[in-house]
Write a protein that holds these residues in place. Structure first.
Motif, PDB file in Angstrom:
ATOM      1  N   ILE A   3       0.871  -1.174   0.000  1.00  0.00           N
ATOM      2  CA  ILE A   3       0.000   0.000   0.000  1.00  0.00           C
ATOM      3  C   ILE A   3       0.906   1.221   0.000  1.00  0.00           C
ATOM      4  CG2 ILE A   3      -1.712   1.324   1.289  1.00  0.00           C
ATOM      5  CD1 ILE A   3      -2.814  -1.340   2.317  1.00  0.00           C
ATOM      6  N   ARG A   4       0.623   2.126  -0.941  1.00  0.00           N
ATOM      7  CA  ARG A   4       1.454   3.317  -1.062  1.00  0.00           C
ATOM      8  C   ARG A   4       0.625   4.479  -1.600  1.00  0.00           C
ATOM      9  NH1 ARG A   4       2.054   3.911  -6.364  1.00  0.00           N
ATOM     10  NH2 ARG A   4       2.182   2.095  -7.726  1.00  0.00           N
ATOM     11  N   SER A  48      -0.599  -5.448  -6.138  1.00  0.00           N
ATOM     12  CA  SER A  48      -0.310  -6.879  -6.025  1.00  0.00           C
ATOM     13  C   SER A  48       1.197  -7.071  -5.969  1.00  0.00           C
ATOM     14  CB  SER A  48      -0.888  -7.625  -7.221  1.00  0.00           C
ATOM     15  OG  SER A  48      -0.162  -7.268  -8.390  1.00  0.00           O
ATOM     16  N   ASP A  49       1.614  -8.279  -5.691  1.00  0.00           N
ATOM     17  CA  ASP A  49       3.044  -8.583  -5.667  1.00  0.00           C
ATOM     18  C   ASP A  49       3.707  -8.323  -7.021  1.00  0.00           C
ATOM     19  OD1 ASP A  49       2.804  -9.329  -3.019  1.00  0.00           O
ATOM     20  OD2 ASP A  49       2.574 -11.467  -3.475  1.00  0.00           O
ATOM     21  N   VAL A  53      -2.111  -2.331  -9.810  1.00  0.00           N
ATOM     22  CA  VAL A  53      -2.999  -1.589  -8.915  1.00  0.00           C
ATOM     23  C   VAL A  53      -4.300  -2.377  -8.781  1.00  0.00           C
ATOM     24  CG1 VAL A  53      -4.329   0.532  -8.587  1.00  0.00           C
ATOM     25  CG2 VAL A  53      -1.984   0.651  -9.452  1.00  0.00           C
ATOM     26  N   ILE A  54      -4.569  -2.867  -7.563  1.00  0.00           N
ATOM     27  CA  ILE A  54      -5.760  -3.695  -7.336  1.00  0.00           C
ATOM     28  C   ILE A  54      -6.743  -3.055  -6.356  1.00  0.00           C
ATOM     29  CG2 ILE A  54      -4.641  -5.859  -7.958  1.00  0.00           C
ATOM     30  CD1 ILE A  54      -4.257  -6.400  -4.930  1.00  0.00           C
TER      31      ILE A  54
END
Length: 167
Positions: A3-4, A48-49, A53-54
């Motif tokens: 998260i950013r 996600s890894d 962007v999810i």
């Protein structure tokens, strides 16, 4: 999952996410207008890894009885449909609560689902004498105190930025 804060490269992926997560393009258009008009207080993405962007949430200023006390409105919060019900939205909210409080934003409001937002601490705004400028169900308009003591003795009409009138 990471998260950013939103970066410029995230704008189009966020737009696609919002268009996939909601029935109409209204939320995507709202975020673009708010961003373009400098009304973005905080925009976070969940990735996600693989870096996709999810999830996304967006905060913009609100006023109470026309007064700006640095309160924020949450709208929208979205998670890609195939990633929903995995705690991504709640994780975004927890990060946002911490960040907003850290930067001195004392309260946030949301117009949303009364089964979802209480999971992160939201309560009915009417319990504090706060009302929404639109005719909405009482249980759908909620408030969350991020800095303790801010809501004491505070009440009135909460108004979102003018961009929300087009939604």
């Amino acid at each position: 999952m990471l998260i950013r804060t939103e970066a410029p490269a995230d704008i189009l992926p966020i737009d696609r996410l919002l268009k996939a997560a909601f029935e109409t393009e209204a939320e995507a258009n709202l975020v673009m207008k708010l961003r373009e008009n400098g009304r973005c207080t905080l925009s976070l993405v969940a990735c996600s890894d693989e870096g996709e962007v999810i999830g996304h949430l967006f905060f913009s200023p609100v006023t109470v009885d026309g007064q700006d006390d640095n309160w924020q409105g949450l709208a929208p919060l979205a998670v890609k449909p195939e990633f929903q019900r995995q705690g991504i939205g709640l994780a975004l909210m927890e990060e946002a609560k911490e960040t907003l409080a850290e930067f001195g934003y004392p309260v946030t409001v949301v117009l949303g689902h009364s089964d979802y937002y209480p999971k992160v601490g939201f309560v009915k705004a009417s319990d504090y004498g706060l009302s929404c400028s639109w005719p909405v169900p009482d249980e759908a308009f909620m408030v969350l105190e991020l800095i303790p003591g801010t809501l004491a003795g505070r009440n009135g009409l909460v108004e979102y930025s003018a961009e929300f009138s087009d939604v």
